[in-house]
Design a protein around this motif. Structure first.
Motif, PDB file in Angstrom:
ATOM      1  N   CYS A   6      -1.905   2.416   5.786  1.00 21.88           N
ATOM      2  CA  CYS A   6      -1.550   2.494   7.198  1.00 21.88           C
ATOM      3  C   CYS A   6      -0.279   3.312   7.351  1.00 21.88           C
ATOM      4  N   SER A   7      -0.341   4.298   8.243  1.00 23.88           N
ATOM      5  CA  SER A   7       0.803   5.201   8.403  1.00 23.88           C
ATOM      6  C   SER A   7       1.959   4.516   9.121  1.00 23.88           C
ATOM      7  N   LYS A   8       1.672   3.380   9.740  1.00 25.91           N
ATOM      8  CA  LYS A   8       2.702   2.705  10.518  1.00 25.91           C
ATOM      9  C   LYS A   8       3.414   1.618   9.712  1.00 25.91           C
ATOM     10  N   CYS A   9       2.644   0.726   9.077  1.00 27.75           N
ATOM     11  CA  CYS A   9       3.274  -0.415   8.407  1.00 27.75           C
ATOM     12  C   CYS A   9       3.166  -0.340   6.892  1.00 27.75           C
ATOM     13  N   GLY A  10       2.353   0.575   6.359  1.00 28.42           N
ATOM     14  CA  GLY A  10       2.275   0.748   4.918  1.00 28.42           C
ATOM     15  C   GLY A  10       1.311  -0.195   4.224  1.00 28.42           C
ATOM     16  N   SER A  11       0.578  -1.020   4.965  1.00 28.21           N
ATOM     17  CA  SER A  11      -0.406  -1.907   4.350  1.00 28.21           C
ATOM     18  C   SER A  11      -1.525  -1.084   3.718  1.00 28.21           C
ATOM     19  N   GLU A  12      -2.051  -1.604   2.606  1.00 26.27           N
ATOM     20  CA  GLU A  12      -3.076  -0.865   1.873  1.00 26.27           C
ATOM     21  C   GLU A  12      -4.445  -1.472   2.121  1.00 26.27           C
ATOM     22  N   TYR A  13      -5.400  -0.590   2.362  1.00 27.38           N
ATOM     23  CA  TYR A  13      -6.772  -1.014   2.613  1.00 27.38           C
ATOM     24  C   TYR A  13      -7.708  -0.282   1.671  1.00 27.38           C
ATOM     25  N   SER A  14      -8.810  -0.948   1.340  1.00 27.26           N
ATOM     26  CA  SER A  14      -9.913  -0.230   0.717  1.00 27.26           C
ATOM     27  C   SER A  14     -10.934   0.048   1.814  1.00 27.26           C
ATOM     28  N   ILE A  15     -11.341   1.310   1.893  1.00 28.81           N
ATOM     29  CA  ILE A  15     -12.241   1.771   2.958  1.00 28.81           C
ATOM     30  C   ILE A  15     -13.636   1.953   2.381  1.00 28.81           C
ATOM     31  N   LEU A  37      -6.748   3.135  11.745  1.00 24.69           N
ATOM     32  CA  LEU A  37      -6.867   3.619  10.366  1.00 24.69           C
ATOM     33  C   LEU A  37      -7.913   4.719  10.271  1.00 24.69           C
ATOM     34  N   LYS A  38      -9.046   4.486  10.916  1.00 24.99           N
ATOM     35  CA  LYS A  38     -10.146   5.446  10.896  1.00 24.99           C
ATOM     36  C   LYS A  38     -10.801   5.438  12.261  1.00 24.99           C
ATOM     37  N   SER A  39     -11.197   6.598  12.724  1.00 28.84           N
ATOM     38  CA  SER A  39     -11.940   6.653  13.971  1.00 28.84           C
ATOM     39  C   SER A  39     -13.078   7.655  13.820  1.00 28.84           C
ATOM     40  N   TRP A  40     -14.127   7.409  14.554  1.00 28.26           N
ATOM     41  CA  TRP A  40     -15.261   8.332  14.516  1.00 28.26           C
ATOM     42  C   TRP A  40     -15.909   8.361  15.881  1.00 28.26           C
ATOM     43  N   ARG A  41     -16.517   9.485  16.185  1.00 25.97           N
ATOM     44  CA  ARG A  41     -17.140   9.674  17.499  1.00 25.97           C
ATOM     45  C   ARG A  41     -18.576  10.118  17.334  1.00 25.97           C
ATOM     46  N   LYS A  42     -19.460   9.374  17.938  1.00 30.70           N
ATOM     47  CA  LYS A  42     -20.880   9.722  17.950  1.00 30.70           C
ATOM     48  C   LYS A  42     -21.363  10.115  16.554  1.00 30.70           C
ATOM     49  N   SER A  43     -21.083   9.229  15.625  1.00 29.45           N
ATOM     50  CA  SER A  43     -21.441   9.494  14.247  1.00 29.45           C
ATOM     51  C   SER A  43     -22.255   8.334  13.704  1.00 29.45           C
ATOM     52  N   THR A  44     -23.143   8.620  12.756  1.00 32.17           N
ATOM     53  CA  THR A  44     -23.882   7.547  12.093  1.00 32.17           C
ATOM     54  C   THR A  44     -23.111   7.045  10.883  1.00 32.17           C
ATOM     55  N   THR A  45     -21.995   7.695  10.582  1.00 31.61           N
ATOM     56  CA  THR A  45     -21.139   7.234   9.496  1.00 31.61           C
ATOM     57  C   THR A  45     -20.006   6.402  10.076  1.00 31.61           C
ATOM     58  N   ALA A  46     -19.926   5.165   9.664  1.00 32.45           N
ATOM     59  CA  ALA A  46     -18.866   4.278  10.129  1.00 32.45           C
ATOM     60  C   ALA A  46     -18.104   3.759   8.917  1.00 32.45           C
ATOM     61  N   TYR A  47     -17.035   3.054   9.175  1.00 34.36           N
ATOM     62  CA  TYR A  47     -16.195   2.575   8.078  1.00 34.36           C
ATOM     63  C   TYR A  47     -15.826   1.117   8.259  1.00 34.36           C
ATOM     64  N   THR A  48     -15.666   0.436   7.146  1.00 35.11           N
ATOM     65  CA  THR A  48     -15.079  -0.902   7.178  1.00 35.11           C
ATOM     66  C   THR A  48     -13.862  -0.892   6.262  1.00 35.11           C
ATOM     67  N   ALA A  49     -12.830  -1.607   6.667  1.00 35.25           N
ATOM     68  CA  ALA A  49     -11.600  -1.649   5.881  1.00 35.25           C
ATOM     69  C   ALA A  49     -11.315  -3.075   5.453  1.00 35.25           C
ATOM     70  N   LYS A  50     -10.946  -3.223   4.175  1.00 35.20           N
ATOM     71  CA  LYS A  50     -10.573  -4.534   3.665  1.00 35.20           C
ATOM     72  C   LYS A  50      -9.097  -4.491   3.300  1.00 35.20           C
ATOM     73  N   LEU A  51      -8.348  -5.426   3.840  1.00 33.70           N
ATOM     74  CA  LEU A  51      -6.913  -5.461   3.581  1.00 33.70           C
ATOM     75  C   LEU A  51      -6.660  -5.863   2.134  1.00 33.70           C
TER      76      LEU A  51
END
Ligand SMILES: [Zn+2]
Length: 63
Positions: A6-15, A37-51
């Motif tokens: 995260c560019s704001k707080c520095g927490s680490e995620y696995s995407i 953390l991640k954004s997408w528009r009109k895409s079939t590819t999405a993301y999940t993040a685990k802290l």
């Protein structure tokens, strides 16, 4: 699996990338500070993040 910090707080995620059958617009937000953390528009590819590592100490105090 990709790592994202995260560019704001520095927490680490696995995407993890996931595929939807329909196009979607959405974001994955930091659960610590609500930064996008991640954004997408009109895409079939999405993301999940685990802290993985929670870093709240990096939060800058409001001025
Ligand atoms: Zn954050």
């Amino acid at each position: 699996m990709d790592k994202i910090i995260c560019s704001k707080c520095g927490s680490e995620y696995s995407i993890r990338k996931i595929h939807y059958p329909v196009r979607d617009t959405d974001t994955v937000d930091c659960v610590v500070c609500d930064e996008v953390l991640k954004s997408w528009r009109k895409s079939t590819t999405a993301y999940t993040a685990k802290l993985e590592v929670r870093r709240v100490n990096h939060l800058k105090p409001p001025k």
